[in-house]
Write an enzyme that holds these catalytic residues in place. Structure first.
Site, PDB file in Angstrom:
ATOM      1  N   HIS A   1      -6.943 119.871  -3.873  1.00 35.16           N
ATOM      2  CA  HIS A   1      -7.349 118.465  -3.895  1.00 35.16           C
ATOM      3  C   HIS A   1      -8.623 118.264  -3.069  1.00 35.16           C
ATOM      4  CE1 HIS A   1      -2.827 117.305  -4.519  1.00 35.16           C
ATOM      5  NE2 HIS A   1      -3.398 117.679  -5.656  1.00 35.16           N
TER       6      HIS A   1
ATOM      7  N   HIS B   1      -1.855 113.098  -4.854  1.00 38.55           N
ATOM      8  CA  HIS B   1      -2.454 114.131  -5.681  1.00 38.55           C
ATOM      9  C   HIS B   1      -3.645 113.447  -6.347  1.00 38.55           C
ATOM     10  CE1 HIS B   1       1.143 116.974  -5.555  1.00 38.55           C
ATOM     11  NE2 HIS B   1       1.408 115.964  -4.743  1.00 38.55           N
TER      12      HIS B   1
END
Length: 598
Positions: free
Chosen positions: A535, A579
């Site tokens: 990420h 996320h």
């Protein structure tokens, strides 16, 4: 190319004369493009780039070119079947196949850092978790940039435009598993709750009741309130992956004002002059590969860089936009001296914690048995149901360290607010561990802990001035006392979770060094297997318009230059409580509104 009858060619010529453009199609070579000048050029057909392309193309007066370095997602089965997401990376044709530099605080290890190289970008290869983070993330972004338009009260309205909440693949009753009023059924991207139930689901929910003080149940972690544990929401509709390619890009791919070119590796931005005393970069150079000739295309209005947290800063640096001292060492002439390019990278650290468990309730045997997996794939292909219609988790949660934690005596709380988290837990009904292959026998439970509010910052730098050489990616994981403390305490927390009565007849023992008890032993365990949740953000950070730091202003225009905006995860100055595909989608939706002026 097939031959056509002369009369057919005449009709096509007349149609082109009337409409001035042919219909859009997926192009595989520069010769198929309608020309070399468009209103907008979008670099990167990933999570953000496809949003921008689609929203700009909705206005038929805009002529849009999308350049994607990767391949088409069409016909890629693993990019359709949700549970097969982990097979798409690393070391595949659909991945950039990056690796990190040796990580000083992870025993000098290096490991893959997956990034999608396919239409849809990482939204085509990720593990499909789809939420937006904490409302505090957006309010913090508004404070940092000085632009209240980035606050949650404004960004949340883009949920209505973006998501289309649909029933799960198995059609089960979802009462109590999410809060419908926080979501939209009118948007473009289908998302849903888990479409396949696991035996451990009941144990997870029971643990939220037994240990409610530490692991409270959250009825909806996807609506801006992240704290607690709840049912995962995923970019899945009708049992199939929803990516930016299958949704946004697909909605405009047949419009006559859009061209999409795959295998188009952008090597640099091309300076086209000076506007308002600033260098203008309304040109883009690309090639099909290292041995291929380059092609230049130009934008009448703007170039939008959406090449991701690694691709965007790499392209900027190759174009002479970056830290002069670093560019000089690579024999690149600096046009815009901006030391912030490629700096401030942050990411979520992933720690897979594995337990050996009783029976055959886990999915481990399915993953070992080609016959069983083949049957599951047959079921998916027939009805889009079954275990493969699901992602890798049914539950996740976000948690804070106690307010009286000793670390706060020396380190200010790095979370974006008191309702934001420090770490995340992801529950999986099988062995997940990027650092250790699945054992040949046995059943396993995985409780992943992830660092959500890291204070470590990394960099992305050029390895050379060769655009086809991978950049040097240094996340600088666990470089600070806070990050190490938070990961250590997350290990203790997941052990308490697995030690609840709900697991007493199921969990046998922790695997390997997860059994560690002392600070030193736990730290050694963390260093030995931690990797990335992939990420990355921050390498082209947003900052106030007149700030000396940062790469883009609050309207995402490239500082010190003209004709370029950046819209992707790189503009987030810090990694959010999510996320990251969800936050990137919302940023891209607002960016499209800014560009179009509505």
């Amino acid at each position: 190319m097939t031959r056509m009858a002369p009369s057919t060619l005449v009709h096509l010529f007349l149609a082109a004369s009337i409409f001035t453009q042919t219909f859009a199609r997926l192009c595989t070579s520069p010769g198929q493009l309608r020309g070399n000048t468009y209103d907008y050029i979008v670099v990167g057909a990933g999570t953000a780039g496809n949003v921008i392309a689609a929203r700009l193309a909705e206005n038929g007066a805009n002529d849009v070119l999308v350049l994607e370095a990767g391949v088409s997602n069409e016909g890629v089965l693993a990019a359709q079947v949700p549970f097969m997401g982990p097979t798409l990376t690393p070391n595949t044709p659909y991945d950039w196949n990056y690796t990190v530099t040796p990580q000083t605080h992870l025993n000098g290890r290096t490991f893959p850092f997956p990034r999608g190289r396919i239409l849809g970008g990482s939204s085509s290869v990720n593990y499909l978790v789809h939420q937006y983070g904490s409302s505090a993330d957006y309010d913090r972004l508004a404070r940092i940039t000085g632009d209240p338009g980035w606050a949650w009260r404004n960004l949340r309205r883009y949920i209505d435009r973006h998501e289309k909440f649909v029933p799960p693949a198995d059609g089960h009753n979802t009462n109590g598993q999410y809060i419908p009023s926080l979501h939209s059924t009118r948007g473009i991207l289908p998302k849903s709750l888990p479409g396949f139930s696991h035996g451990i689901d009941a144990r997870v929910i029971a643990t939220t009741q037994e240990l409610s003080a530490e692991f409270p149940f959250n009825p909806d972690t996807g609506g801006g309130d992240v704290l607690g544990l709840g049912w995962v929401q995923s970019s899945i509709g009708d049992g199939t992956r929803s990516s930016s390619a299958t949704t946004y890009l697909n909605s405009v791919i047949n419009r006559r004002n859009v061209d999409v070119l795959v295998n188009a590796y952008v090597t640099k931005l091309v300076r086209t002059g000076t506007v308002g005393g600033k260098p203008s970069f309304r040109g883009v150079q690309f090639a099909n590969g290292p041995q291929s000739p380059t092609t230049n295309v130009f934008a009448r209005k703007e170039v939008i860089l959406s090449a991701g947290a690694f691709g965007t800063p790499q392209i900027l640096q190759l174009s002479g936009i970056g830290d002069r001292a670093e560019l000089t060492t690579k024999s690149i002439t600096t046009i815009v001296n901006n030391p912030s390019v490629g700096k401030n990278m942050s990411d979520h650290v992933l720690l897979p914690n594995n337990w050996r468990v009783q029976g055959t309730e886990s999915l481990d045997n399915l993953l070992r048995d080609p016959v069983a997996f083949g049957a599951a794939l047959d079921q998916w292909q027939t009805s889009k149901t079954g275990v493969l219609s699901n992602g890798v988790t049914n539950h996740l949660g976000f948690f804070r360290l106690p307010n009286n934690s000793p670390i706060f005596a020396t380190t200010p709380d790095p979370a974006s607010g008191p309702t934001a988290s420090h770490w995340e837990m992801i529950v999986s009904n099988f062995w997940i561990n990027p650092a250790v292959p699945q054992p040949a026998t046995g059943s396993y439970l995985t409780l992943i802990s992830a660092l959500i509010s890291p204070t470590s910052r990394g960099t992305l730098k050029l390895a050379s001035n060769n655009p086809f050489q991978a950049p040097l990616i240094d996340p600088n994981f666990l470089a600070t006392d806070f990050d190490r403390y938070a990961m250590r305490e997350s290990v203790r927390a997941v052990k308490r979770f697995a030690g609840a009565n709900a697991w007493s007849d199921y969990v046998i023992e922790p695997v390997g060094d997860l059994a560690a008890q002392t600070d030193e032993a736990i730290d050694a365990y963390v260093r030995s297997i931690s990797t990335t949740v992939f990420h990355p953000v921050g390498t082209a950070s947003m900052s106030p318009r007149n700030a000396a730091w940062g790469v883009v202003d609050p309207e995402l225009r490239l500082k010190g230059a003209e004709g370029v905006r950046i819209v992707d995860a790189s503009v987030w100055p810090f990694v959010p409580n999510a996320h990251t595909q969800g936050p990137v989608y919302l940023v891209a939706e607002r960016a499209a509104s800014i560009i179009r002026g509505y």
